[in-house]
Write a protein that holds these residues in place. Structure first.
Motif, PDB file in Angstrom:
ATOM      1  N   GLY A 191      -7.696 -29.019  64.383  1.00  0.00           N
ATOM      2  CA  GLY A 191      -7.681 -30.172  65.266  1.00  0.00           C
ATOM      3  C   GLY A 191      -7.609 -29.728  66.716  1.00  0.00           C
TER       4      GLY A 191
ATOM      5  N   ILE B  36      -3.555 -33.485  67.470  1.00  0.00           N
ATOM      6  CA  ILE B  36      -4.414 -34.457  66.804  1.00  0.00           C
ATOM      7  C   ILE B  36      -5.274 -33.725  65.775  1.00  0.00           C
ATOM      8  CG2 ILE B  36      -6.258 -36.152  67.131  1.00  0.00           C
ATOM      9  CD1 ILE B  36      -5.127 -36.445  70.037  1.00  0.00           C
TER      10      ILE B  36
ATOM     11  N   GLU C  67      -8.803 -35.130  61.075  1.00  0.00           N
ATOM     12  CA  GLU C  67      -8.838 -36.312  60.215  1.00  0.00           C
ATOM     13  C   GLU C  67      -8.443 -37.591  60.967  1.00  0.00           C
ATOM     14  OE1 GLU C  67      -6.534 -33.641  59.220  1.00  0.00           O
ATOM     15  OE2 GLU C  67      -8.321 -32.636  58.469  1.00  0.00           O
ATOM     16  N   ASP C  68      -7.723 -37.443  62.075  1.00  0.00           N
ATOM     17  CA  ASP C  68      -7.285 -38.618  62.845  1.00  0.00           C
ATOM     18  C   ASP C  68      -8.354 -39.143  63.797  1.00  0.00           C
ATOM     19  OD1 ASP C  68      -4.910 -38.352  61.553  1.00  0.00           O
ATOM     20  OD2 ASP C  68      -3.723 -37.824  63.327  1.00  0.00           O
TER      21      ASP C  68
ATOM     22  N   LEU D 214      -9.455 -42.555  68.110  1.00  0.00           N
ATOM     23  CA  LEU D 214      -8.642 -42.180  66.954  1.00  0.00           C
ATOM     24  C   LEU D 214      -8.541 -43.354  65.993  1.00  0.00           C
ATOM     25  CD1 LEU D 214      -5.761 -40.272  68.792  1.00  0.00           C
ATOM     26  CD2 LEU D 214      -7.947 -39.392  67.958  1.00  0.00           C
ATOM     27  N   HIS D 215      -8.225 -43.072  64.746  1.00  0.00           N
ATOM     28  CA  HIS D 215      -8.073 -44.134  63.739  1.00  0.00           C
ATOM     29  C   HIS D 215      -6.966 -45.105  64.121  1.00  0.00           C
ATOM     30  CE1 HIS D 215     -11.011 -42.729  60.870  1.00  0.00           C
ATOM     31  NE2 HIS D 215     -10.513 -41.501  60.938  1.00  0.00           N
ATOM     32  N   SER D 216      -6.002 -44.655  64.904  1.00  0.00           N
ATOM     33  CA  SER D 216      -4.900 -45.522  65.337  1.00  0.00           C
ATOM     34  C   SER D 216      -5.341 -46.532  66.389  1.00  0.00           C
ATOM     35  CB  SER D 216      -3.768 -44.670  65.914  1.00  0.00           C
ATOM     36  OG  SER D 216      -4.194 -44.031  67.102  1.00  0.00           O
TER      37      SER D 216
END
Length: 163
Positions: free
Chosen positions: A82, A94, A97-98, A126-128
């Motif tokens: 990452g 990070i 995968e994020d 990011l997924h968030s």
């Protein structure tokens, strides 16, 4: 590991240049505006131009100043698993995968756009839902975007020293 630093000093210099140009525009614009009260000749247009330059300079200078403080000491460290995003003494690791998406723009084609920080841009989503925006003040922005894109979308993870 590969490191991509953001040139905060260049951002501050640019903010200073915008603020100085805004101050000069206002310093000449206010007296011309006051002197042109009651006239219809060329003075009101000149006053408007000078005040416009002043307000634009101040606006862009304040914008760059805020950017410089919000992203002070920004750096991206690329690793095999990452990347680390460091800003103002805070580091966030990070994992690949994020990262949901990486988008880039290649610049707007105007001369010196990258020198002004308005050329190439990269946004890491990011997924968030968090967005990390990277502009031309970051060294080798295209290389950073390429590595992140390769790792996230193509499964080509950097090996060893970020190659």
């Amino acid at each position: 590991m590969r490191e991509h630093r953001t040139d905060g000093a260049r951002r501050l210099r640019q903010a200073g240049m915008w603020l100085i140009s805004g101050t000069v525009g206002m310093a000449f614009g206010v007296p011309v505006a006051l002197a042109s009260v009651g006239t219809t000749e060329g003075a009101p247009e000149l006053a408007g131009l000078l005040l416009g330059v002043g307000l634009t300079g101040w606006g862009l200078g304040i914008w760059r100043l805020v950017q410089a403080f919000r992203t002070r000491e920004q750096c991206f460290d690329i690793h095999e698993r990452g990347f680390t995003h460091r800003v103002a003494g805070t580091a966030t690791v990070i994992p690949w995968e994020d990262v949901a998406r990486v988008s880039t723009t290649g610049g707007d084609g105007r001369p010196l756009a990258d020198a002004r920080g308005m050329g190439s841009r990269c946004e890491i989503l990011l997924h968030s839902g968090r967005r990390i925006r990277v502009d031309a003040f970051t060294e080798d922005i295209r290389g950073l975007a390429s590595v992140v894109h390769g790792a996230v979308h193509l499964g080509q993870f950097p090996q060893g020293r970020g190659r």
